[in-house]
Every structure is written in structure tokens, then in C-alpha cells.
Design an enzyme around this catalytic site. Structure first.
Site, PDB file in Angstrom:
ATOM      1  N   ARG A  23       0.705  -1.120  -0.174  1.00 25.92           N
ATOM      2  CA  ARG A  23      -0.222   0.100   0.026  1.00 25.92           C
ATOM      3  C   ARG A  23       0.827   1.236   0.064  1.00 25.92           C
ATOM      4  NH1 ARG A  23      -5.569  -0.302   1.655  1.00 25.92           N
ATOM      5  NH2 ARG A  23      -6.210  -2.407   1.070  1.00 25.92           N
ATOM      6  N   ARG A  27      -3.068   6.957   1.017  1.00 29.42           N
ATOM      7  CA  ARG A  27      -3.682   8.174   1.713  1.00 29.42           C
ATOM      8  C   ARG A  27      -2.589   8.667   2.838  1.00 29.42           C
ATOM      9  NH1 ARG A  27      -8.677   4.948   3.602  1.00 29.42           N
ATOM     10  NH2 ARG A  27      -7.066   3.672   3.220  1.00 29.42           N
ATOM     11  N   ARG A  36      -6.903  12.287  -5.136  1.00 28.78           N
ATOM     12  CA  ARG A  36      -8.340  11.736  -4.626  1.00 28.78           C
ATOM     13  C   ARG A  36      -9.303  12.869  -4.107  1.00 28.78           C
ATOM     14  NH1 ARG A  36     -11.610   9.348  -3.592  1.00 28.78           N
ATOM     15  NH2 ARG A  36     -11.711   7.988  -1.499  1.00 28.78           N
ATOM     16  N   ASP A  72      -6.914  -2.391  -7.321  1.00 29.02           N
ATOM     17  CA  ASP A  72      -7.510  -3.002  -5.994  1.00 29.02           C
ATOM     18  C   ASP A  72      -7.915  -4.443  -6.315  1.00 29.02           C
ATOM     19  OD1 ASP A  72      -8.544  -2.103  -3.258  1.00 29.02           O
ATOM     20  OD2 ASP A  72      -9.818  -3.234  -3.778  1.00 29.02           O
ATOM     21  N   TYR A 147     -14.815 -11.559  -0.375  1.00 35.94           N
ATOM     22  CA  TYR A 147     -15.545 -10.573  -0.684  1.00 35.94           C
ATOM     23  C   TYR A 147     -16.648 -10.771  -1.409  1.00 35.94           C
ATOM     24  CZ  TYR A 147     -12.026  -7.417   1.249  1.00 35.94           C
ATOM     25  OH  TYR A 147     -11.071  -6.704   1.958  1.00 35.94           O
TER      26      TYR A 147
HETATM   27  O1  CP3 Z   1      -0.060  -1.551  -2.439  1.00 38.69           O
HETATM   28  C1  CP3 Z   1      -0.311  -0.247  -3.040  1.00 38.69           C
HETATM   29  O2  CP3 Z   1       0.129   0.679  -2.979  1.00 38.69           O
HETATM   30  C2  CP3 Z   1      -1.215  -0.565  -4.438  1.00 38.69           C
HETATM   31  C3  CP3 Z   1      -2.656  -0.427  -4.355  1.00 38.69           C
HETATM   32  C4  CP3 Z   1      -3.492  -1.459  -3.494  1.00 38.69           C
HETATM   33  C5  CP3 Z   1      -4.729  -0.885  -2.947  1.00 38.69           C
HETATM   34  N1  CP3 Z   1      -5.406  -2.141  -2.551  1.00 38.69           N
HETATM   35  C6  CP3 Z   1      -5.229   0.473  -2.865  1.00 38.69           C
HETATM   36  C7  CP3 Z   1      -6.317   1.033  -2.316  1.00 38.69           C
HETATM   37  C8  CP3 Z   1      -3.389  -2.567  -3.216  1.00 38.69           C
HETATM   38  C9  CP3 Z   1      -2.328  -3.604  -3.524  1.00 38.69           C
HETATM   39  C10 CP3 Z   1      -4.766  -3.069  -2.825  1.00 38.69           C
HETATM   40  C11 CP3 Z   1      -4.927  -4.525  -2.423  1.00 38.69           C
HETATM   41  C12 CP3 Z   1      -6.046  -4.695  -1.523  1.00 38.69           C
HETATM   42  N2  CP3 Z   1      -7.439  -4.231  -1.512  1.00 38.69           N
HETATM   43  C13 CP3 Z   1      -6.075  -5.743  -0.490  1.00 38.69           C
HETATM   44  C14 CP3 Z   1      -5.202  -6.724  -0.214  1.00 38.69           C
HETATM   45  C15 CP3 Z   1      -3.990  -5.984   0.524  1.00 38.69           C
HETATM   46  C16 CP3 Z   1      -4.306  -5.798   2.154  1.00 38.69           C
HETATM   47  O3  CP3 Z   1      -4.224  -4.847   2.468  1.00 38.69           O
HETATM   48  O4  CP3 Z   1      -4.559  -6.901   2.746  1.00 38.69           O
HETATM   49  C17 CP3 Z   1      -7.416  -5.771   0.088  1.00 38.69           C
HETATM   50  C18 CP3 Z   1      -7.875  -6.654   1.383  1.00 38.69           C
HETATM   51  C19 CP3 Z   1      -8.194  -4.753  -0.600  1.00 38.69           C
HETATM   52  C20 CP3 Z   1      -9.793  -4.598  -0.367  1.00 38.69           C
HETATM   53  C21 CP3 Z   1      -9.755  -2.950   0.107  1.00 38.69           C
HETATM   54  N3  CP3 Z   1      -9.479  -1.803  -0.639  1.00 38.69           N
HETATM   55  C22 CP3 Z   1     -10.188  -2.407   1.362  1.00 38.69           C
HETATM   56  C23 CP3 Z   1     -10.570  -3.365   2.719  1.00 38.69           C
HETATM   57  C24 CP3 Z   1     -10.282  -1.246   1.229  1.00 38.69           C
HETATM   58  C25 CP3 Z   1     -10.653  -0.099   2.341  1.00 38.69           C
HETATM   59  C26 CP3 Z   1      -9.948   0.083   3.634  1.00 38.69           C
HETATM   60  C27 CP3 Z   1      -8.840   1.084   3.122  1.00 38.69           C
HETATM   61  O5  CP3 Z   1      -7.633   0.772   3.230  1.00 38.69           O
HETATM   62  O6  CP3 Z   1      -9.465   1.964   2.812  1.00 38.69           O
HETATM   63  C28 CP3 Z   1      -9.887  -0.760   0.160  1.00 38.69           C
HETATM   64  C29 CP3 Z   1      -9.611   0.834  -0.399  1.00 38.69           C
HETATM   65  C30 CP3 Z   1      -8.357   1.066  -0.958  1.00 38.69           C
HETATM   66  N4  CP3 Z   1      -7.337   0.328  -1.673  1.00 38.69           N
HETATM   67  C31 CP3 Z   1      -7.693   2.281  -0.938  1.00 38.69           C
HETATM   68  C32 CP3 Z   1      -6.258   2.344  -1.610  1.00 38.69           C
HETATM   69  C33 CP3 Z   1      -5.193   3.414  -1.997  1.00 38.69           C
HETATM   70  C34 CP3 Z   1      -8.163   3.638  -0.185  1.00 38.69           C
HETATM   71  C35 CP3 Z   1      -9.088   4.169  -0.899  1.00 38.69           C
HETATM   72  C36 CP3 Z   1      -9.091   5.705  -0.894  1.00 38.69           C
HETATM   73  O7  CP3 Z   1      -8.216   6.380  -1.537  1.00 38.69           O
HETATM   74  O8  CP3 Z   1     -10.141   5.944  -0.367  1.00 38.69           O
END
Ligand code: CP3
Length: 340
Positions: A23, A27, A36, A72, A147
Site C-alpha cells: 500500500r 492516503r 483523490r 484494487d 469479498y
Molecule cells: O500497494 C499499493 O500501493 C497498491 C494499491 C493497492 C490498493 N489496494 C489501493 C487501495 C493494493 C495492492 C490493494 C490491495 C487490497 N485491496 C487488498 C489486499 C492487501 C491488504 O491490505 O490486505 C485488500 C484486502 C483490498 C480491499 C480494500 N480496498 C479495502 C478493505 C479497502 C478499504 C480500506 C482502506 O484501506 O481504505 C480498499 C480501498 C483502497 N485500496 C484504498 C487504496 C489506496 C483507499 C481508497 C481511498 O483512497 O479512499
């Protein structure tokens, strides 16, 4: 010599561990929040110029040794035919898969038609990244299935377990179908230019050894095998499941990403006990250490570097970076990993 990152993924000893953070785009970066503030999260994922830009932000700022595609885990689920919305509380699927009939709504898709923006983003990134390798990714079959079944990020994963226990045939078919779709999706990422693949099994920590053997190992190993056959290294991240590491070793990944709950040296020993002879590991700093203080962070970085030394160590966090992380602490981490 490939690059520090690809060398370490191949189990080679490197002068220092390569560094990237799960990640790393997101943010905690003001430049991400700026973009964003103008677009929704899904729009950002689906607009190649913007997705490429936010992928590059942490590379420019910190010079990480690998970039990870900005996308994502839920993007391929949408292409499989399930509606996905992102709310401020995270992802949500209004019509989850709970029985055999619901399974008809899940299809294996052609990635070039279903997720063309992903390949365009990868193409743009390869042009702009120069020597820095690009990691593509997807969720593992089990985590993606949670999911589809729960309709959101699970807490105790009751719906998922009900499907496994009460309709095992449907569960097998769902996992196989998601595995087949993910395989096509990842092979298309490799064809578009991804140089390594990480498979996130973020919620695998909730399964017992029996469920792992009966439902999960098969489709996960098939996916890892197919991606490895394309020639790129595969990183598998079994979050929260170090208790299963000997069994997990059977998925046959090139690199195992370890959460912070087990020291890397012990993780290597247990992967070897499971039959993995050439084990590269990734990890495993607790992301909460990035909240400070820096002295403790530096001590833990030094410990992890010492434990990871030897064949193939990619420095990373034990899970994704928290949005509240101060940027200065990430700078301190980068300095600590790079100093000798
Ligand atoms: O690693 C990186 O920088 C690449 C981007 C990336 C995102 N999601 C961006 C994201 C990657 C590799 C993911 C994978 C992801 N998404 C996973 C597996 C990794 C992990 O953390 O276990 C999972 C479980 C998700 C599902 C997901 N996406 C959730 C549960 C959420 C909400 C919680 C949160 O962290 O906000 C997201 C949203 C998300 N994915 C954001 C980002 C940058 C935040 C969105 C925003 O900008 O509001």
C-alpha cells in the site's frame, strides 16, 4: 544481476535488501490525497494516466526498489460480474454469492475486454519506470472469495464458513472459478509488462489446517503454478497464517511475504520444513512501528535486516501501511534499510 528486487525474489543474496511497502501508494501521501480530492477511488483505478501517476508518487518521493500497480483487489470481482461499490467504510458488494444459484452470476472474463485499463496502466508505467521493476497483483482465490461471499471485508467470516461447511460443492466451484478468472487476469498483467506478481491472501488467517487442505491449497497452488510458468517470480502473502506455514509452503511460491507475528529466520525454517528448499522471504516490519517513535523503528529495522540476511530478502511491512503514517517516518525507514 537483474535488479536488487528481482535478484532477491530469485533467492539471491543482495548487497542490501530491496525495499517496497504494501500500500505504498495511498492516503498517507499528501500528493495522493490531492488527486483523490478530485476523483472517486474506482475512477482513479480505472483511469490509466491517474493510476500510473499515483503508482509513481512513492517511487519519486522515496526511490523504492519496486513499484506496485495501483488498483484494487475488488477490480477483477467487478469484471467477474459482481457489482462493487466503495464507500468510506471500504468496499461493498450489494449482491453477494451465498448459494449455488448465485454462482451463475460469477464468470471467467477476458481481461483484455473486462479490465483493459489495467493493461494500459501497466504499459504506461513500464515506459516511465525505467530500471524500477513493476509488480502486478491480485487477491488469492480464498481472499477474493470472502469479498464475493461476505459482500464486504469480513469480521468473523461466518458467511464464508457457512458456504464451506454447508455447501462444500458450491464453495469448491466458486474458488475454482475465481482461481481461473484470476489466472487469466494475472497472465494478462504479465503480458502487459508486470515483472513480478504478488498474490494477497489477506484473510487466510481465519482458516483451519483442514479447510486449508480441503478447499484452499488446490486452487491457490494452481494459480501460483500458472503465473510462475509465465516466467515472473510470484510472491504469496498469507497474512495472519504463520501457524500454517509448513502447509503453506506447498503452494510453491518464489517468495513468501511474512506478517510481523513471526521472525523471518523462524519463517524460513518452517518453510524449509514444509519442503521449500530455496526460500526467499519478504517482510516483516509491523506497520504500526511507522507511527513512531523513530528509535524503536530503527531498532526493529536492524533486527529484521539481520534476520533476513542470506538467500533472498525483500524488506517490506508485515501488512499495508496505515493512512495515519507520518511521511518523515517513512523517510527514516528508507534511511535505516539502506544504511550498512
Ligand atoms: O500497494 C499499493 O500501493 C497498491 C494499491 C493497492 C490498493 N489496494 C489501493 C487501495 C493494493 C495492492 C490493494 C490491495 C487490497 N485491496 C487488498 C489486499 C492487501 C491488504 O491490505 O490486505 C485488500 C484486502 C483490498 C480491499 C480494500 N480496498 C479495502 C478493505 C479497502 C478499504 C480500506 C482502506 O484501506 O481504505 C480498499 C480501498 C483502497 N485500496 C484504498 C487504496 C489506496 C483507499 C481508497 C481511498 O483512497 O479512499
Amino acid at each position: 544481476m537483474d535488479s536488487l528486487f528481482l535478484d532477491a525474489c530469485r533467492g539471491r543474496t543482495t548487497p542490501r535488501p530491496p525495499l517496497w511497502l504494501m500500500r505504498q501508494a495511498g492516503r498517507y501521501l499528501p500528493e495522493y490525497r490531492e488527486i483523490r480530492s478530485h476523483v472517486s477511488f474506482l475512477e482513479l483505478c480505472k483511469t490509466p494516466a491517474l493510476a500510473a501517476e499515483v503508482t509513481l508518487q512513492p517511487i519519486r518521493r522515496f526511490g523504492f526498489d519496486a513499484a506496485i500497480l495501483f488498483s484494487d483487489l475488488l477490480i477483477p470481482l467487478e469484471a467477474m460480474g459482481l457489482e462493487v461499490v466503495f464507500t468510506e467504510h471500504g468496499p461493498s458488494l450489494p449482491r453477494p454469492v451465498r448459494n449455488g444459484q448465485d454462482l451463475d452470476r460469477v464468470r471467467v472474463f477476458d481481461p483484455w475486454e473486462g479490465t483493459p485499463f489495467v493493461h494500459e496502466t501497466i504499459r504506461l508505467l513500464r515506459e516511465k519506470l525505467g530500471e524500477t521493476p513493476l509488480i502486478g497483483f491480485a487477491g488469492a482465490p480464498f481472499t477474493t472469495a470472502t469479498y464475493a461471499i461476505e459482500g464486504k471485508t469480513g469480521k468473523n467470516f461466518i458467511e464464508t464458513k457457512k458456504l464451506l461447511y454447508q455447501e462444500p460443492e458450491t464453495a469448491h466451484r466458486l474458488l475454482d472459478r475465481i482461481g481461473a478468472a484470476t489466472r487469466a487476469y494475472l497472465l494478462a498483467q504479465v503480458a502487459a509488462g508486470a515483472q513480478a506478481i504478488q498474490i494477497f491472501d489477506s484473510w487466510i488467517g481465519v482458516v483451519s489446517p483442514e479447510e486449508w487442505e480441503e478447499f484452499v491449497l488446490g486452487p491457490t497452488r494452481a494459480l501460483v503454478d500458472a503465473v510462475k510458468a509465465s516466467g515472473v517470480p510470484v510472491i504469496y502473502f498469507p497474512n495472519g497464517a504463520t501457524t500454517l506455514l509448513e502447509r503453506i509452503a506447498k503452494v510453491g511460491a518464489d517468495v513468501y511475504s511474512i506478517d510481523w507475528r513471526l521472525p523471518l529466520a523462524e519463517a524460513r525454517a518452517r518453510l524449509r520444513a514444509g519442503g521449500c528448499d530455496q526460500v526467499a522471504v519478504q517482510g516483516n516490519l509491523d506497520p504500526a512501528l511507522l507511527l513512531g517513535p523513530v528509535e524503536r523503528l530503527r531498532r526493529q529495522v536492524a533486527r529484521i535486516k539481520a534476520e533476513g540476511e542470506g538467500c533472498g530478502h525483500v524488506f517490506n511491512l508485515g501488512h499495508g501501511i496505515y493512512p495515519e503514517t507520518p511521511v518523515e517516518n517513512v523517510e527514516a525507514l528508507v534511511r535505516a534499510v539502506r544504511e550498512t
